[in-house]
Design a protein around this motif. Structure first.
Motif, PDB file in Angstrom:
ATOM      1  N   VAL A   1       0.845  -1.198   0.000  1.00  0.00           N
ATOM      2  CA  VAL A   1       0.000   0.000   0.000  1.00  0.00           C
ATOM      3  C   VAL A   1       0.881   1.249   0.000  1.00  0.00           C
ATOM      4  O   VAL A   1       0.649   2.185  -0.783  1.00  0.00           O
ATOM      5  N   VAL A   2       1.883   1.274   0.840  1.00  0.00           N
ATOM      6  CA  VAL A   2       2.796   2.425   0.907  1.00  0.00           C
ATOM      7  C   VAL A   2       3.475   2.642  -0.441  1.00  0.00           C
ATOM      8  O   VAL A   2       3.544   3.766  -0.950  1.00  0.00           O
ATOM      9  N   ARG A   3       3.971   1.578  -1.037  1.00  0.00           N
ATOM     10  CA  ARG A   3       4.658   1.670  -2.330  1.00  0.00           C
ATOM     11  C   ARG A   3       3.732   2.238  -3.407  1.00  0.00           C
ATOM     12  O   ARG A   3       4.097   3.160  -4.135  1.00  0.00           O
ATOM     13  N   LEU A   4       2.511   1.714  -3.456  1.00  0.00           N
ATOM     14  CA  LEU A   4       1.569   2.187  -4.478  1.00  0.00           C
ATOM     15  C   LEU A   4       1.095   3.613  -4.206  1.00  0.00           C
ATOM     16  O   LEU A   4       0.823   4.364  -5.141  1.00  0.00           O
ATOM     17  N   ARG A   5       1.008   3.992  -2.945  1.00  0.00           N
ATOM     18  CA  ARG A   5       0.659   5.393  -2.625  1.00  0.00           C
ATOM     19  C   ARG A   5       1.750   6.334  -3.131  1.00  0.00           C
ATOM     20  O   ARG A   5       1.460   7.392  -3.675  1.00  0.00           O
ATOM     21  N   ARG A   6       2.983   5.946  -2.930  1.00  0.00           N
ATOM     22  CA  ARG A   6       4.103   6.792  -3.380  1.00  0.00           C
ATOM     23  C   ARG A   6       4.127   6.894  -4.900  1.00  0.00           C
ATOM     24  O   ARG A   6       4.303   7.971  -5.459  1.00  0.00           O
ATOM     25  N   ILE A   7       3.937   5.773  -5.578  1.00  0.00           N
ATOM     26  CA  ILE A   7       3.957   5.763  -7.046  1.00  0.00           C
ATOM     27  C   ILE A   7       2.810   6.602  -7.618  1.00  0.00           C
ATOM     28  O   ILE A   7       3.010   7.374  -8.558  1.00  0.00           O
ATOM     29  N   SER A   8       1.625   6.436  -7.029  1.00  0.00           N
ATOM     30  CA  SER A   8       0.444   7.119  -7.581  1.00  0.00           C
ATOM     31  C   SER A   8       0.281   8.535  -7.039  1.00  0.00           C
ATOM     32  O   SER A   8      -0.569   9.282  -7.530  1.00  0.00           O
ATOM     33  N   GLY A   9       1.045   8.895  -6.016  1.00  0.00           N
ATOM     34  CA  GLY A   9       0.923  10.224  -5.428  1.00  0.00           C
ATOM     35  C   GLY A   9      -0.405  10.429  -4.722  1.00  0.00           C
ATOM     36  O   GLY A   9      -0.939  11.546  -4.700  1.00  0.00           O
ATOM     37  N   ALA A  10      -0.934   9.369  -4.146  1.00  0.00           N
ATOM     38  CA  ALA A  10      -2.225   9.436  -3.452  1.00  0.00           C
ATOM     39  C   ALA A  10      -2.003   9.167  -1.959  1.00  0.00           C
ATOM     40  O   ALA A  10      -2.051   8.017  -1.527  1.00  0.00           O
ATOM     41  N   PRO A  11      -1.774  10.219  -1.159  1.00  0.00           N
ATOM     42  CA  PRO A  11      -1.527   9.998   0.270  1.00  0.00           C
ATOM     43  C   PRO A  11      -2.778   9.551   1.033  1.00  0.00           C
ATOM     44  O   PRO A  11      -2.675   8.979   2.115  1.00  0.00           O
ATOM     45  N   PHE A  12      -3.957   9.815   0.462  1.00  0.00           N
ATOM     46  CA  PHE A  12      -5.215   9.407   1.097  1.00  0.00           C
ATOM     47  C   PHE A  12      -6.079   8.700   0.061  1.00  0.00           C
ATOM     48  O   PHE A  12      -5.976   8.967  -1.136  1.00  0.00           O
ATOM     49  N   ASN A  13      -6.946   7.848   0.522  1.00  0.00           N
ATOM     50  CA  ASN A  13      -7.833   7.087  -0.362  1.00  0.00           C
ATOM     51  C   ASN A  13      -7.019   6.359  -1.433  1.00  0.00           C
ATOM     52  O   ASN A  13      -5.884   6.008  -1.209  1.00  0.00           O
ATOM     53  N   ASP A  14      -7.619   6.145  -2.606  1.00  0.00           N
ATOM     54  CA  ASP A  14      -6.906   5.411  -3.646  1.00  0.00           C
ATOM     55  C   ASP A  14      -6.550   6.267  -4.857  1.00  0.00           C
ATOM     56  O   ASP A  14      -5.915   5.791  -5.789  1.00  0.00           O
ATOM     57  N   GLY A  15      -6.951   7.529  -4.851  1.00  0.00           N
ATOM     58  CA  GLY A  15      -6.619   8.426  -5.952  1.00  0.00           C
ATOM     59  C   GLY A  15      -7.107   7.935  -7.309  1.00  0.00           C
ATOM     60  O   GLY A  15      -6.558   8.320  -8.328  1.00  0.00           O
ATOM     61  N   GLY A  16      -8.107   7.067  -7.318  1.00  0.00           N
ATOM     62  CA  GLY A  16      -8.615   6.525  -8.575  1.00  0.00           C
ATOM     63  C   GLY A  16      -7.752   5.435  -9.172  1.00  0.00           C
ATOM     64  O   GLY A  16      -8.016   4.949 -10.263  1.00  0.00           O
ATOM     65  N   ASN A  17      -6.735   5.001  -8.442  1.00  0.00           N
ATOM     66  CA  ASN A  17      -5.820   3.968  -8.924  1.00  0.00           C
ATOM     67  C   ASN A  17      -6.379   2.599  -8.525  1.00  0.00           C
ATOM     68  O   ASN A  17      -6.480   2.281  -7.344  1.00  0.00           O
ATOM     69  N   GLU A  18      -6.724   1.787  -9.527  1.00  0.00           N
ATOM     70  CA  GLU A  18      -7.335   0.481  -9.263  1.00  0.00           C
ATOM     71  C   GLU A  18      -6.390  -0.459  -8.515  1.00  0.00           C
ATOM     72  O   GLU A  18      -6.805  -1.204  -7.627  1.00  0.00           O
ATOM     73  N   GLY A  19      -5.111  -0.425  -8.852  1.00  0.00           N
ATOM     74  CA  GLY A  19      -4.130  -1.266  -8.160  1.00  0.00           C
ATOM     75  C   GLY A  19      -4.003  -0.891  -6.694  1.00  0.00           C
ATOM     76  O   GLY A  19      -3.933  -1.760  -5.815  1.00  0.00           O
ATOM     77  N   LEU A  20      -3.998   0.414  -6.427  1.00  0.00           N
ATOM     78  CA  LEU A  20      -3.933   0.881  -5.042  1.00  0.00           C
ATOM     79  C   LEU A  20      -5.205   0.497  -4.295  1.00  0.00           C
ATOM     80  O   LEU A  20      -5.147   0.079  -3.143  1.00  0.00           O
ATOM     81  N   ARG A  21      -6.340   0.629  -4.969  1.00  0.00           N
ATOM     82  CA  ARG A  21      -7.612   0.238  -4.345  1.00  0.00           C
ATOM     83  C   ARG A  21      -7.584  -1.236  -3.942  1.00  0.00           C
ATOM     84  O   ARG A  21      -7.996  -1.604  -2.838  1.00  0.00           O
ATOM     85  N   SER A  22      -7.077  -2.080  -4.825  1.00  0.00           N
ATOM     86  CA  SER A  22      -6.980  -3.516  -4.516  1.00  0.00           C
ATOM     87  C   SER A  22      -6.029  -3.766  -3.350  1.00  0.00           C
ATOM     88  O   SER A  22      -6.312  -4.586  -2.479  1.00  0.00           O
ATOM     89  N   ALA A  23      -4.913  -3.047  -3.335  1.00  0.00           N
ATOM     90  CA  ALA A  23      -3.939  -3.212  -2.245  1.00  0.00           C
ATOM     91  C   ALA A  23      -4.535  -2.774  -0.911  1.00  0.00           C
ATOM     92  O   ALA A  23      -4.342  -3.435   0.120  1.00  0.00           O
ATOM     93  N   ILE A  24      -5.270  -1.664  -0.926  1.00  0.00           N
ATOM     94  CA  ILE A  24      -5.904  -1.170   0.304  1.00  0.00           C
ATOM     95  C   ILE A  24      -6.912  -2.186   0.815  1.00  0.00           C
ATOM     96  O   ILE A  24      -6.976  -2.480   2.010  1.00  0.00           O
ATOM     97  N   ARG A  25      -7.711  -2.753  -0.092  1.00  0.00           N
ATOM     98  CA  ARG A  25      -8.721  -3.729   0.337  1.00  0.00           C
ATOM     99  C   ARG A  25      -8.085  -5.033   0.814  1.00  0.00           C
ATOM    100  O   ARG A  25      -8.556  -5.648   1.767  1.00  0.00           O
ATOM    101  N   ALA A  26      -7.012  -5.473   0.153  1.00  0.00           N
ATOM    102  CA  ALA A  26      -6.334  -6.694   0.595  1.00  0.00           C
ATOM    103  C   ALA A  26      -5.775  -6.492   2.005  1.00  0.00           C
ATOM    104  O   ALA A  26      -5.905  -7.359   2.877  1.00  0.00           O
ATOM    105  N   HIS A  27      -5.184  -5.328   2.242  1.00  0.00           N
ATOM    106  CA  HIS A  27      -4.642  -4.980   3.557  1.00  0.00           C
ATOM    107  C   HIS A  27      -5.765  -4.875   4.592  1.00  0.00           C
ATOM    108  O   HIS A  27      -5.683  -5.438   5.687  1.00  0.00           O
ATOM    109  N   GLY A  28      -6.838  -4.173   4.238  1.00  0.00           N
ATOM    110  CA  GLY A  28      -7.964  -3.997   5.157  1.00  0.00           C
ATOM    111  C   GLY A  28      -8.673  -5.300   5.461  1.00  0.00           C
ATOM    112  O   GLY A  28      -9.040  -5.571   6.608  1.00  0.00           O
ATOM    113  N   ASN A  29      -8.870  -6.124   4.446  1.00  0.00           N
ATOM    114  CA  ASN A  29      -9.544  -7.401   4.644  1.00  0.00           C
ATOM    115  C   ASN A  29      -8.754  -8.276   5.603  1.00  0.00           C
ATOM    116  O   ASN A  29      -9.326  -8.951   6.459  1.00  0.00           O
TER     117      ASN A  29
END
Length: 160
Positions: free
Chosen positions: A25-53
């Motif tokens: 999640v941290v890596r994808l946040r840095r790459i996508s420049g989305a410090p909060f939420n998923d910034g519309g990035n589907e890969g980050l969204r999946s990573a956030i949900r995998a982590h949260g689940n």
């Protein structure tokens, strides 16, 4: 008291998986420049949900398995429960990164859901089946009778 060492060993492995999910999640946040939420990035969204689940299900299942281990469940049963949890937690992120509708998505997501919910129900029912229901019912009835007697005495005192 029996220390739940089998559960603790699996928990250490699960903690490493959790750290890997968090780092993703941290890596994808840095790459996508989305410090909060998923910034519309589907890969980050999946990573956030995998982590949260992971965080939503692992603690309660591990707690129940540890309680079963402490209460004397067989080592084989504890290994089966914890290895099923480990497998479900490995399958879930794989399914989250697979293309929706693909065989990998279906197998990994459905497999992890089946295992996780099955573990929740199995552990909960096993714990409930080990409770001394007759003793609990006797204690409750004794408390109810004592409360009624107390209320009778209060009523007598108040009417005097």
């Amino acid at each position: 008291m029996h220390v739940p060492t089998i559960t603790a060993n699996y928990l250490a492995i699960l903690a490493l998986i959790y750290a890997a999910l968090a780092l993703q999640v941290v890596r994808l946040r840095r790459i996508s420049g989305a410090p909060f939420n998923d910034g519309g990035n589907e890969g980050l969204r999946s990573a956030i949900r995998a982590h949260g689940n992971f965080m939503e299900y692992v603690p309660i299942i591990v707690l129940m398995v540890a309680l079963l281990e402490i209460s004397g469940a067989s080592p084989l049963r504890i290994h089966l429960l914890m290895s099923a949890l480990l497998l479900s937690r490995l399958l879930h992120p794989l399914g989250m990164y697979a293309a929706p509708g693909s065989l990998k998505f279906t197998i990994c997501r459905a497999g992890s859901i089946f295992l996780t919910i099955g573990l929740l129900i199995s552990c909960a029912l096993t714990i409930l089946s080990r409770l001394p229901w007759a003793a609990i019912a006797d204690e409750i009835s004794d408390q109810v009778l004592a409360t009624i007697d107390l209320l009778k005495m209060i009523a007598i005192i108040l009417t005097v």
